[in-house]
Scaffold this active site. Structure first.
Site, PDB file in Angstrom:
ATOM      1  CG  HIS A  86      -0.459   0.152   2.519  1.00  0.00           C
ATOM      2  ND1 HIS A  86      -0.150  -0.913   3.342  1.00  0.00           N
ATOM      3  CD2 HIS A  86      -0.166   1.252   3.244  1.00  0.00           C
ATOM      4  CE1 HIS A  86       0.287  -0.474   4.505  1.00  0.00           C
ATOM      5  NE2 HIS A  86       0.301   0.842   4.469  1.00  0.00           N
ATOM      6  CG  ASP A 222       0.445  -4.265   2.810  1.00  0.00           C
ATOM      7  OD1 ASP A 222       0.968  -3.663   1.863  1.00  0.00           O
ATOM      8  OD2 ASP A 222      -0.351  -3.726   3.605  1.00  0.00           O
ATOM      9  CB  SER A 651       2.745   1.567   6.406  1.00  0.00           C
ATOM     10  OG  SER A 651       1.507   1.585   7.060  1.00  0.00           O
TER      11      SER A 651
END
Length: 716
Positions: A86, A222, A651
């Site tokens: 992402h 991810d 992240s």
């Protein structure tokens, strides 16, 4: 150097001594004094110098801020960078077309020549930091207004940044901590030639979609991979075919041993924002006013984007990034509402503030701290309805292309009109480039629906605070059906056509721009958002000073329990352990601290947007073809849990074992602890990570890109 060392020692002596192992986002420069002993007890085998060093290579040199909003890490001697799927999403979407959809199908460059350069992508290396609190605070006094204080601080910051950037070689950022009671400067070096190496298909990289987002158990790949390029001397350089892969000062070895309950886990990254010093009134305002408006506005935007994204792959690519970002925060803010309400966070904060107020009004403290709580509560009571109003309007700005045109393309055209003929010649190419980029990310029929729906929501729901005058007038004249007005405005506006904008550059007119319906509407909303009454302005000034005093007083009185500064996109270290949540029947794993590929396949729904899977993965799993990346128990571990303290911005952060070897990639938190940005819950707080063995399996076994894995240093 002696001055730097003395400053570090003084800074360490001034920091609180009590720490809690799992909670906290810590400065690397203080780990020797504050954290190292605790970390050793938990399993750390590195010295503090091996984690953070100014003069020698260390772990910090392998960690980068990725494109300003995420974290990434170097994992090979040739500049290979790993981050979340992402985090690379925008870049991959930009490089995709309907005919060759890298986002949907995945991509792995077979050679360096096939690595793809997005138009704008950079990584930021952290070089060093230092304490400049005394220097900056010597320039302010208690008689200053907040605006005067801000001006004095910013002037000194500008000097510090200029003194340390070595003629532009480095980016220097001075940041406030503990609500402006301390200041540190950070020196960075930016590399802008960053190219896509590979990304798994979206069905793996976003498996579970919005349904599984912020949830456990998870089964998501991810991750994405990029490479940093530099000139032949290893210096930052604009994109060139002559650039070469960066040879980093340090890169992370990759451990294939897997994890088990209780293993030490350390994360380095760039957490974006926490608010753990936030007063009770601020929490109450978010739960009852700000976040509900945010959630409703985001959902309105998502519904209208989705309507068009479902029509074609081309339109899906146009809105993919904006939809993903909107959806992420939509679920986050709803989770925050639920968690903060469930745990009564505002009530517990109010109890702490009552104790503080009692201490503050003792004779010896009253002059400095006596009005702190009163001023803070007054500010929130005056701004609750404005907060609701502002969040409806901000979601209009975030989800529509033309809501902010007054300060984007419209502002550029306004500057162009006011410039002389010579300056216009230099301005025109940049404006043309901006226009070309802008129209890649919008579709006019969708923008009409988005803007009309958001205007209706804003005008009808922001009843407690006056809405923008132009919106109010249009709403009353149309019974709050903005469709006809928006359709006409977009047809008439010069801002909705590349051809009209380029014609305007040939024959600029201030009158034409000022009377443009979209430009006028956008300016009206922006101006209204930024305006405030004298009463609110005064309350805001008093609040700024009082919040700073609250944090100072909580630390001084020992009533406050937080021993570290809030996150603000600066490099931090957090440490903890691999730690399970209570048993969950939705997870087939033996211990609820990891998930398996078998569990992922059980979620499979053919053709489903969120839970579809490639046939190849299903076949490989059926034959248990996990190769050298299988766990000792014979299964393929996908994701795992730790109790590290992270937030947005982390992240893509590396999860490291006690030797500093890469064991996973942080990508999410669990919704049960969604209040974590405000209050840390040691029982429920979890970080959700991709198991590095699953990352490598997807690259080598599923994608056939073994040459990428061969670049890495693998440790068994």
């Amino acid at each position: 150097m002696k001055k730097i060392i003395l400053s570090l020692i003084l800074g360490i002596m001034l920091l609180p001594m009590s720490v809690k192992a799992d909670e906290g986002m810590w400065f690397l420069m203080f780990i020797e004094r504050l954290n190292h002993r605790d970390m050793e007890k938990m399993g750390l085998q590195l010295t503090s110098e091996e984690i953070y060093s100014i003069n020698h290579h260390s772990l910090k040199d392998a960690i980068v801020q990725f494109n300003g909003g995420c974290t990434a890490e170097l994992i090979s001697k040739d500049g290979l960078v790993l981050t979340n799927h992402h985090c690379g999403y925008d870049a991959v979407a930009e490089l995709s077309t309907a005919a060759k959809n890298l986002l949907k199908d995945g991509y792995w460059a077979e050679s360096r020549k096939e690595e793809k350069k997005p138009s704008s992508l950079y990584v930021r290396f952290f070089v060093r930091m230092d304490d400049v609190s005394k220097r900056i605070l010597s320039k302010v006094n208690d008689k200053m207004t907040e605006l005067e204080r801000e001006k004095a601080v910013n002037q000194e910051i500008a000097l510090i940044e200029k003194e340390n950037n070595e003629g532009g070689k480095y980016t220097v950022s001075v940041r406030p901590f503990f609500q402006g009671n301390e200041y540190y400067y950070f020196v960075y070096q930016d590399y802008k030639d960053v190219r896509l190496v590979g990304v798994p298909p979206e069905s793996l990289g976003k498996f579970g979609g919005d349904t599984d987002n912020w949830e456990w158990p998870r089964h998501t790949a991810d991750f994405s991979m990029f490479r940093i390029y530099a000139d032949k001397n290893g210096n930052p350089a604009d994109y060139s075919e002559n650039n070469v892969p960066l040879i980093p000062k340090h890169y992370l070895p990759v451990n294939l041993g897997g994890v088990k309950e209780g293993d030490f886990a350390m994360i380095l990254g760039y957490p974006g924002r926490t608010n753990r010093w936030m007063p009770a009134g601020g929490i109450e305002q978010n739960v009852k006013f700000s976040y509900p408006a945010w959630v409703e506005g985001a959902k309105t935007g998502m519904d209208n984007m989705k309507k068009y994204m479902n029509q074609s792959d081309a339109l899906r690519l146009v809105y993919a990034s904006k939809f993903a970002s909107t959806a992420n925060y939509w679920k986050n803010r709803q989770g925050m509402i639920d968690a903060l309400t469930k745990f009564g966070t505002a009530k517990s904060k109010a109890g702490q503030e009552a104790k503080f107020d009692k201490w503050a009004n003792k004779k010896e403290n009253k002059a400095k701290y006596g009005n702190v709580i009163k001023n803070i509560n007054k500010f929130y009571s005056l701004t609750n309805e404005k907060a609701r109003h502002d969040n409806y309007l901000q979601q209009l700005f975030r989800t529509t292309a033309f809501g902010t045109s007054g300060r984007t393309i419209g502002k550029q055209l306004d500057n162009y009109v006011k410039a002389d003929a010579v300056k216009r010649i230099t301005m025109a190419p940049a404006i043309t480039e901006m226009v070309d980029e802008m129209f890649k990310e919008l579709y006019l029929p969708a923008e009409k629906d988005l803007l009309a729906a958001q205007l209706n929501l804003y005008a009808t729901k922001s009843k407690g605070y006056a809405i923008a005058p132009m919106v109010d007038k249009i709403g009353k004249e149309t019974n709050y059906d903005f469709t006809k007005y928006v359709n006409a405005a977009l047809e008439l506006s010069i801002l909705t056509s590349k051809e009209r904008i380029k014609a305007f550059l040939d024959l600029p007119s201030q009158g034409l721009l000022d009377n443009d319906p979209l430009y006028a509407l956008s300016n009206d909303m922006i101006s209204h958002l930024n305006s405030k009454s004298d009463e609110i302005a005064k309350a805001q000034n008093d609040y700024g000073a009082s919040f700073r005093l609250l944090v100072e007083g909580l630390r001084e009185s020992k009533i406050g329990t937080i021993k570290y500064p809030d996150a603000n996109s600066t490099l931090r270290l957090t440490y903890g352990k691999v730690r399970a949540l209570p048993a969950d029947k939705r997870n087939d794993a033996k211990i609820n601290n990891y998930t398996t590929m078998d569990g992922m396949v059980k979620k499979y729904k053919k053709g489903d947007e969120e839970f579809d899977l490639p046939v190849r993965l299903i076949d490989l799993n059926k034959s248990k073809n996990y190769g050298r990346f299988a766990d000792k128990d014979g299964s393929m571990h996908v994701n795992f849990l730790t109790d590290n303290d992270i937030t947005g911005g982390n992240s893509g952060s590396p999860v490291l074992n006690g030797k500093g070897e890469l064991i996973g990639l942080a990508f999410d938190g669990n919704i049960e602890a969604m209040a974590g940005d405000v209050i840390f819950d040691p029982k429920l707080q979890r970080t959700i990570n991709v198991d590095i063995r699953y990352v490598l399996w997807v690259i080598e076994n599923f994608s056939g890109a073994k040459h990428v894995v061969d670049e890495m240093t693998l440790v068994k």
